[in-house]
Design a protein around this motif. Structure first.
Motif, short mmCIF file in Angstrom:
data_model
loop_
_atom_site.label_atom_id
_atom_site.label_comp_id
_atom_site.label_asym_id
_atom_site.label_seq_id
_atom_site.Cartn_x
_atom_site.Cartn_y
_atom_site.Cartn_z
N ALA A 49 20.82 -16.39 21.45
CA ALA A 49 20.32 -15.56 22.01
C ALA A 49 20.60 -14.02 21.18
O ALA A 49 19.80 -13.24 21.23
N THR A 50 21.56 -14.02 20.23
CA THR A 50 21.79 -12.97 19.53
C THR A 50 22.25 -13.13 17.86
O THR A 50 22.89 -14.40 17.87
N THR A 228 22.15 -25.35 26.75
CA THR A 228 22.71 -24.06 26.63
C THR A 228 21.78 -23.22 25.50
O THR A 228 21.69 -22.07 25.54
N VAL A 231 18.67 -22.17 27.20
CA VAL A 231 18.92 -21.10 27.93
C VAL A 231 19.16 -19.70 27.20
O VAL A 231 18.43 -18.71 27.54
N GLY A 232 19.82 -19.82 26.17
CA GLY A 232 19.95 -18.80 25.26
C GLY A 232 18.95 -18.33 24.64
O GLY A 232 18.45 -17.09 24.52
N SER A 233 17.94 -19.20 24.26
CA SER A 233 16.87 -19.02 23.58
C SER A 233 15.81 -18.10 24.47
O SER A 233 15.01 -17.25 24.24
N LEU A 234 16.05 -18.57 25.80
CA LEU A 234 14.97 -17.88 27.05
C LEU A 234 15.43 -16.69 27.15
O LEU A 234 14.54 -15.78 27.47
N PHE A 235 16.73 -16.10 26.76
CA PHE A 235 16.98 -14.64 27.20
C PHE A 235 17.33 -13.81 25.81
O PHE A 235 17.95 -12.91 25.84
N GLY A 236 16.86 -14.51 24.45
CA GLY A 236 17.33 -13.58 23.30
C GLY A 236 16.54 -14.18 22.30
O GLY A 236 15.17 -14.51 22.67
N THR A 237 16.73 -13.71 21.33
CA THR A 237 16.00 -14.10 20.10
C THR A 237 16.76 -15.38 19.11
O THR A 237 17.95 -15.40 18.96
N THR A 238 16.00 -16.50 19.33
CA THR A 238 16.52 -17.74 18.66
C THR A 238 16.79 -17.24 16.79
O THR A 238 15.74 -16.76 16.32
#
Length: 240
Positions: A49-50, A228, A231-238
């Motif tokens: 996500a970051t 996970t 999920v992280g990719s959906l809320f941030g930048t891969t």
């Protein structure tokens, strides 16, 4: 080299303290496995996500500390409950032997007779074992308890906490020192390799199929990391 008791095979767990040894080995392997999977899932999710290392390390450290304490507490409570139950059974058996030894002798002889020994032989075995150590004979035949091998909750808790911490350090160090473009992929590889090792060791302890154990731990870890990461990719930048 320690000689095995007469009539036993080399490599079989007949020695004193085997429950203690298997207890902390089991707790250690499970703790390491949980430390690897849970912490890796957190750092991979945040890293997807970051691109900043700070949030990843904070999340990983929180997962490590919280997970280690949780694992230790869980192991302590579980094993302490088992230990208390065993101690209560030992105390109950002592009281029964003190209050009605003849009835206990008949019970012991009946237990051996129920296993296929002739009544006469069963009675003789019960008498000889009673003369040698009545409490140990009853605990073994009735409850499968060794009074000298009651498990320690402190051993299990410490082994679990230390193993969890060591397991958790692997994904944290991997994701910290790898370059940005290889951070997530490299963590996947390191974690799945470590899980294969813990699965193999767990199977070795339990004398089970190594291949199946390795496959289960690797597939389970891969699923957790993939979930996970998504999920992280959906809320941030891969970033990998």
């Amino acid at each position: 080299m320690t000689d095995s008791p007469a009539g036993t095979h080399a490599g079989e767990p007949h020695g004193p303290g085997i429950a203690q040894k298997l207890n902390w080995l089991r707790a250690g392997v499970l703790g390491a496995n949980d430390g690897i999977v849970s912490t890796a899932a957190v750092v991979v999710g945040v890293a997807s996500a970051t691109a900043s290392v700070g949030p990843v390390l904070v999340a990983g450290a929180a997962a490590l500390v919280g997970g280690a304490i949780s694992m230790a507490l869980g192991e302590y409570v579980s094993v302490a409950s088992q230990r208390d139950s065993e101690r209560a059974l030992i105390a109950k058996e002592k009281a029964e032997l003190r209050e009605d030894p003849e009835a206990e002798l008949e019970e012991l002889a009946g237990l051996y007779a129920a296993r296929g020994i002739s009544p006469e032989t069963a009675r003789r075995v019960a008498e000889e074992l009673t003369e040698h150590d009545a409490l140990r004979a009853h605990l073994s035949a009735e409850l499968n308890i060794d009074p000298d091998d009651v498990v320690s909750p402190w051993h299990a808790a410490l082994a679990s906490a230390v193993a969890f911490t060591l397991g958790a350090l692997l994904p944290m160090l991997t994701i910290m020192f790898l370059p940005l473009e290889a951070r997530v992929a490299g963590t996947f590889v390191a974690v799945l390799g470590a899980l294969a090792l813990t699965g193999y060791v767990a199977a070795w302890i339990g004398d089970a199929s190594r291949g199946r154990a390795v496959m289960r731990t690797v597939l389970g870890g891969a699923l957790a990391l993939a979930a996970t990461f998504v999920v992280g990719s959906l809320f941030g930048t891969t970033v990998a």
